[in-house]
Design a protein around this motif. Structure first.
Motif, PDB file in Angstrom:
ATOM      1  N   GLU A 102      10.978  -4.773 -22.551  1.00 27.95           N
ATOM      2  CA  GLU A 102      11.832  -5.377 -23.585  1.00 27.95           C
ATOM      3  C   GLU A 102      11.249  -5.116 -24.972  1.00 27.95           C
ATOM      4  O   GLU A 102      11.997  -4.811 -25.918  1.00 27.95           O
ATOM      5  N   HIS A 103       9.932  -5.226 -25.096  1.00 29.74           N
ATOM      6  CA  HIS A 103       9.279  -4.984 -26.383  1.00 29.74           C
ATOM      7  C   HIS A 103       9.439  -3.517 -26.790  1.00 29.74           C
ATOM      8  O   HIS A 103       9.690  -3.193 -27.960  1.00 29.74           O
ATOM      9  N   ARG A 104       9.276  -2.614 -25.833  1.00 34.56           N
ATOM     10  CA  ARG A 104       9.427  -1.181 -26.111  1.00 34.56           C
ATOM     11  C   ARG A 104      10.833  -0.865 -26.604  1.00 34.56           C
ATOM     12  O   ARG A 104      11.015  -0.109 -27.581  1.00 34.56           O
ATOM     13  N   GLN A 105      11.823  -1.426 -25.951  1.00 32.09           N
ATOM     14  CA  GLN A 105      13.205  -1.189 -26.376  1.00 32.09           C
ATOM     15  C   GLN A 105      13.458  -1.746 -27.773  1.00 32.09           C
ATOM     16  O   GLN A 105      14.175  -1.138 -28.573  1.00 32.09           O
ATOM     17  N   LEU A 106      12.840  -2.890 -28.049  1.00 28.66           N
ATOM     18  CA  LEU A 106      13.047  -3.524 -29.356  1.00 28.66           C
ATOM     19  C   LEU A 106      12.453  -2.689 -30.484  1.00 28.66           C
ATOM     20  O   LEU A 106      13.126  -2.455 -31.503  1.00 28.66           O
ATOM     21  N   VAL A 107      11.200  -2.244 -30.317  1.00 30.37           N
ATOM     22  CA  VAL A 107      10.589  -1.447 -31.394  1.00 30.37           C
ATOM     23  C   VAL A 107      11.260  -0.088 -31.534  1.00 30.37           C
ATOM     24  O   VAL A 107      11.311   0.477 -32.633  1.00 30.37           O
ATOM     25  N   ASP A 108      11.785   0.451 -30.430  1.00 26.21           N
ATOM     26  CA  ASP A 108      12.539   1.709 -30.529  1.00 26.21           C
ATOM     27  C   ASP A 108      13.814   1.511 -31.338  1.00 26.21           C
ATOM     28  O   ASP A 108      14.277   2.421 -32.038  1.00 26.21           O
ATOM     29  N   LEU A 109      14.388   0.309 -31.219  1.00 26.14           N
ATOM     30  CA  LEU A 109      15.658   0.034 -31.890  1.00 26.14           C
ATOM     31  C   LEU A 109      15.476  -0.257 -33.377  1.00 26.14           C
ATOM     32  O   LEU A 109      16.225   0.259 -34.218  1.00 26.14           O
ATOM     33  N   VAL A 110      14.474  -1.064 -33.703  1.00 26.99           N
ATOM     34  CA  VAL A 110      14.330  -1.510 -35.099  1.00 26.99           C
ATOM     35  C   VAL A 110      13.271  -0.745 -35.879  1.00 26.99           C
ATOM     36  O   VAL A 110      13.229  -0.819 -37.107  1.00 26.99           O
ATOM     37  N   GLY A 111      12.395  -0.021 -35.185  1.00 22.51           N
ATOM     38  CA  GLY A 111      11.306   0.657 -35.871  1.00 22.51           C
ATOM     39  C   GLY A 111      11.665   2.066 -36.307  1.00 22.51           C
ATOM     40  O   GLY A 111      12.579   2.697 -35.750  1.00 22.51           O
ATOM     41  N   ARG A 112      10.962   2.536 -37.332  1.00 16.80           N
ATOM     42  CA  ARG A 112      11.142   3.919 -37.773  1.00 16.80           C
ATOM     43  C   ARG A 112      10.313   4.837 -36.876  1.00 16.80           C
ATOM     44  O   ARG A 112       9.128   4.601 -36.650  1.00 16.80           O
ATOM     45  N   HIS A 113      10.943   5.865 -36.350  1.00 14.77           N
ATOM     46  CA  HIS A 113      10.269   6.752 -35.399  1.00 14.77           C
ATOM     47  C   HIS A 113       9.386   7.758 -36.158  1.00 14.77           C
ATOM     48  O   HIS A 113       9.880   8.513 -36.999  1.00 14.77           O
ATOM     49  N   GLU A 114       8.104   7.735 -35.832  1.00 16.08           N
ATOM     50  CA  GLU A 114       7.152   8.688 -36.404  1.00 16.08           C
ATOM     51  C   GLU A 114       6.472   9.394 -35.246  1.00 16.08           C
ATOM     52  O   GLU A 114       5.501   8.916 -34.681  1.00 16.08           O
ATOM     53  N   GLY A 115       7.000  10.549 -34.874  1.00 19.49           N
ATOM     54  CA  GLY A 115       6.440  11.260 -33.733  1.00 19.49           C
ATOM     55  C   GLY A 115       6.963  10.712 -32.418  1.00 19.49           C
ATOM     56  O   GLY A 115       7.943   9.956 -32.363  1.00 19.49           O
TER      57      GLY A 115
END
Length: 281
Positions: A102-115
């Motif tokens: 759940e945490h992984r999905q959340l940071v993938d959704l709201v976070g800026r992807h760097e690499g």
């Protein structure tokens, strides 16, 4: 007799963590100390698991005890520990993996992807942590990227060490044992000490990449930003910052200390099998 000895060994090994948490000298050899904690825990489990089968195989009680009492105690200990460990392992594993996904999905959704696996969160809080697993994530905040380059590199190297060495599995192992141990026998300080040793090991890895000064400054920056709160993830928290810096800048341990710890690491899990072999004698 062998089953009785195994039960006595298990009782002694369960009491050992209450002594180890007070032996701060071991922190200077963090990897050896962490392996020693694992070896002692594994040895206690092996003693309890082996007592039941051995009691049935060769019931030889000590003179004051009837054979039936030893056999019953050993059987209860082995079956109880086995069932309890399996249930706790399933509970802890399911809970942690569900939370991480759940945490992984959340940071993938709201976070800026760097690499491939780095996510940057929009936040004024200076923070960094990792989400371990097959699809691991390194999570940092915008505020963290504003740190000097050497401190940022130190933080990233520290978290990458956690991911590379799968420290999450070590913590999960101890969490299962901790929750499976009755409340009156366990100590929360043991789990805290293991988490600190893991932080020190990651510090050593970052130290080799960026140097002790940059790493010490990075630890201070994160501690000041976190205050008394414990950061999310597998970091030990700001409360351990002073200890980590003191160990980082302290003298290296004497070689004999590390060697002695590794010898104990070999001897501890070997004890139950050696005692078991005596059954055949």
């Amino acid at each position: 007799m062998i089953a009785t000895l195994l039960l006595l060994c298990a009782a002694a090994l369960i009491a050992v963590p209450h002594v180890l948490v007070r032996t701060e000298r071991l922190r200077r050899s963090p990897r050896a100390a962490l392996i020693l904690w694992q070896a002692l825990s594994l040895s206690a489990v092996l003693c309890l698991l082996g007592a039941g089968p051995i009691a049935w195989l060769r019931p030889r009680p000590l003179p004051p005890l009837p054979g039936g009492v030893v056999t019953a105690l050993a059987t209860i200990a082995s079956l109880g520990v086995l069932i309890h460990l399996l249930v706790r392992a399933h509970d802890v594993d399911s809970r942690i993996r569900r939370a991480r996904e759940e945490h992984r999905q959340l940071v993938d959704l709201v976070g800026r992807h760097e690499g491939e696996h780095t996510r940057v969160l929009r936040s004024e809080q200076v923070a960094a942590y990792c989400v371990p697993g097959a699809r691991s994530r390194l999570v940092i905040t915008d505020a963290l990227t504003a740190l000097p380059a050497d401190q940022l590199a130190a933080v990233v190297a520290h978290e990458e060490a956690h991911l590379r060495e799968r420290h999450d599995l070590v913590l999960e192992f101890f969490t299962v044992l901790h929750t499976a141990t009755p409340r009156f026998l366990r100590t929360d300080a043991a789990l805290t000490e293991v988490a600190l040793l893991i932080e020190i090991i990651a510090d050593r890895a970052a130290w080799r990449e960026v140097g002790e000064v940059s790493l010490a400054r990075a630890i201070l920056s994160l501690a000041e930003a976190a205050g008394e709160e414990v950061p999310t993830g597998i970091s030990a928290g700001a409360g351990a910052a002073a200890t980590r810096i003191r160990l980082l800048l302290g003298d290296e341990p004497a070689p004999w200390q590390t060697l002695a710890l590794y010898l104990f690491c070999v001897a501890a899990p070997a004890t139950p099998p050696v005692l078991s072999v005596l059954v055949a004698g």
